[in-house]
Design an enzyme around this catalytic site. Structure first.
Site, PDB file in Angstrom:
ATOM      1  N   GLN A 157       0.814  -1.212   0.000  1.00  0.00           N
ATOM      2  CA  GLN A 157       0.000   0.000   0.000  1.00  0.00           C
ATOM      3  C   GLN A 157       0.850   1.264   0.000  1.00  0.00           C
ATOM      4  O   GLN A 157       0.404   2.295  -0.494  1.00  0.00           O
ATOM      5  CB  GLN A 157      -0.951   0.007   1.199  1.00  0.00           C
ATOM      6  CG  GLN A 157      -2.102  -0.965   1.042  1.00  0.00           C
ATOM      7  CD  GLN A 157      -3.103  -0.872   2.173  1.00  0.00           C
ATOM      8  OE1 GLN A 157      -2.904  -0.155   3.148  1.00  0.00           O
ATOM      9  NE2 GLN A 157      -4.194  -1.613   2.047  1.00  0.00           N
ATOM     10  N   ASP A 311      -3.829 -11.602   3.164  1.00  0.00           N
ATOM     11  CA  ASP A 311      -5.185 -11.546   3.706  1.00  0.00           C
ATOM     12  C   ASP A 311      -5.865 -12.902   3.731  1.00  0.00           C
ATOM     13  O   ASP A 311      -6.893 -13.085   4.399  1.00  0.00           O
ATOM     14  CB  ASP A 311      -6.044 -10.560   2.910  1.00  0.00           C
ATOM     15  CG  ASP A 311      -5.718  -9.110   3.242  1.00  0.00           C
ATOM     16  OD1 ASP A 311      -5.007  -8.877   4.241  1.00  0.00           O
ATOM     17  OD2 ASP A 311      -6.175  -8.212   2.500  1.00  0.00           O
ATOM     18  N   ARG A 388     -10.724  -9.921  10.117  1.00  0.00           N
ATOM     19  CA  ARG A 388     -10.359 -11.195   9.492  1.00  0.00           C
ATOM     20  C   ARG A 388     -10.140 -12.293  10.532  1.00  0.00           C
ATOM     21  O   ARG A 388     -10.437 -13.462  10.275  1.00  0.00           O
ATOM     22  CB  ARG A 388      -9.125 -11.018   8.615  1.00  0.00           C
ATOM     23  CG  ARG A 388      -9.361 -10.012   7.485  1.00  0.00           C
ATOM     24  CD  ARG A 388      -8.427 -10.182   6.324  1.00  0.00           C
ATOM     25  NE  ARG A 388      -8.612  -9.103   5.365  1.00  0.00           N
ATOM     26  CZ  ARG A 388      -9.609  -9.028   4.480  1.00  0.00           C
ATOM     27  NH1 ARG A 388     -10.512 -10.003   4.424  1.00  0.00           N
ATOM     28  NH2 ARG A 388      -9.705  -8.007   3.650  1.00  0.00           N
TER      29      ARG A 388
END
Length: 431
Positions: A157, A311, A388
């Site tokens: 990112q 992720d 998550r």
């Protein structure tokens, strides 16, 4: 006092196949990038978001809108994506001092690599509390744009935030990640493809050196997500795959809105990894259908390198533990700087269920010799404030007779409908 829900298996016959249909949220990765690009081009739309929009997207849009209305303090809530993207955006656009902050674990998540890259080009950014971490004070700056080095070894990112500045960059500007490496590379490549759709051309030559080639007028093929909509979120789909792997053979889940192949980096990895667990993926008219087949690759020990798809780790771990399958996952060090230290969170909570994970500097493993067993009649699991972790641990209610989950609402950060989607299999009752 933290909210708590009890989780129990909600279907009766543990051997009968189930046939489910899920509605996934839109891809927050694609949407977030489009929002920032809209803001940089002065096209950030006013509209009401639909119910079920991930909180990350609401936080990013609110931050951008608040800034454009003249605010001097911007809070991006718990969205790490918003923190990094808005930091770069404010650095190149603000004409007055702006304080950028967040909530939750935001001020413990590093932002130094991005800040140092922006500073090297002339940005005026100061750390207000601890060096290398938000909150930040960002002031009006004059930029040299001479090219920069970037440490993106812990998060792509940082790179995406710089790539998305294309409308403000001169042709020939370079970002060099070669010295440090690039984590989650598919997400950076997704950013480049999205920008190319809008006519902003980045090229990677050689590997790790990104050069901006400028804007190709008339080459824009993309439109705002608010008019075309976005494909569903492949990261969210990982919980459907993990759930299905714990359901009887022959069970299926239809997932509409997913594209295959997809710009989203998790797509190809998710299909490949769960194929090793006997989950077949087929394209349909509206998306995909996944099936728990009878065929499973018979490896005694499951191994995978997860650097490009971090992720997916919580869902993969839940599936493997739920199936009693020993594993070693490498390339996971950067999971320590997510919404929680995800490696430690998984280890701490699975210990409550009798599972002893082994944490290495860049690995997570389990020998399979400590199967799921609840020490308490209804063990209380904490998601550590992490959406998550909450979704992954919840799936183990199919293997443990009764679980209790603190802060079940944290799933709304990326998947507000999660509890509705799992309801045919897992009953959630607020205590």
């Amino acid at each position: 006092m933290k909210s708590t829900s009890s989780l129990t298996r909600s279907y009766q016959d543990p051997a009968a196949p189930l046939h489910l249909r899920w509605t996934l949220p839109p891809s927050k990765s694609l949407w977030a990038r489009a929002l920032l690009l809209d803001a940089l081009r002065g096209k950030l739309p006013h509209f009401d978001f639909a119910e079920g929009t991930p909180l990350d997207i609401l936080a990013l849009h609110a931050a951008l809108r608040t800034y454009q209305e003249g605010a001097e303090e911007i809070n991006v809530s718990e969205s790490g994506t918003a923190m990094r993207f808005v930091c770069a955006y404010l650095a190149v656009t603000t004409q007055h001092p702006v304080r950028l902050s967040g909530t939750g674990r935001q001020h413990k998540r590093p932002i130094a690599p991005l800040v140092e890259a922006l500073r090297s080009q002339g940005a005026k950014i100061a750390y207000l509390n601890h060096e290398g971490y938000p909150p930040l004070l960002i002031e009006s700056s004059t930029f040299a744009w001479q090219g920069c080095e970037l440490d993106s070894s812990s998060s792509s990112q940082y790179l995406s935030a710089l790539l998305l500045l294309a409308p403000a960059l001169p042709m020939g500007f370079q970002v060099d990640t070669r010295r440090y490496g690039l984590a989650s590379r598919p997400y950076a490549l997704m950013t480049i493809v999205q920008l190319r759709e809008q006519g902003f051309i980045w090229e990677e030559e050689p590997s790790g050196l990104f050069c901006y080639r400028g804007k190709k007028e008339g080459d824009s093929r993309g439109v705002s997500p608010h008019t075309r909509g976005y494909e569903a979120d492949w990261s969210a789909a990982s919980y459907a795959y993990a759930l299905l792997s714990l359901l009887p053979v022959g069970s299926t889940i239809e997932l509409s809105g997913l594209a295959l192949p997809s710009l989203q980096g998790d797509a190809a990895y998710l299909v490949q990894l769960f194929a090793l667990l006997g989950i077949q993926t087929e394209k349909t008219k509206d998306g995909i259908c996944i099936t728990h087949s009878e065929e499973e690759t018979k490896h005694a020990h499951f191994t995978a390198h997860m650097s490009d798809c971090p992720d997916l780790v919580p869902a993969i771990v839940a599936a493997l533990v739920g199936r009693g399958k020993a594993f070693t996952l490498s390339g996971v060090a950067h999971l320590r700087i997510k919404e929680s230290d995800r490696l430690q969170a998984l280890a701490d909570e699975l210990t409550k269920l009798g599972v002893k994970l082994t944490l290495g500097p860049d690995s997570l493993s389990w020998d399979g010799k400590t199967p799921l067993t609840a020490h308490d009649s209804a063990p209380i699991l904490s998601p550590h404030g992490d959406h998550r972790i909450a979704m992954a641990l919840a799936l183990l209610a199919l293997r443990v007779p009764k679980l209790r989950m603190q802060e079940p609402e944290v799933v709304a950060k990326s998947f507000p409908r999660f509890w509705l989607e799992v309801a045919p299999c897992i009953m959630q009752q607020t205590e």
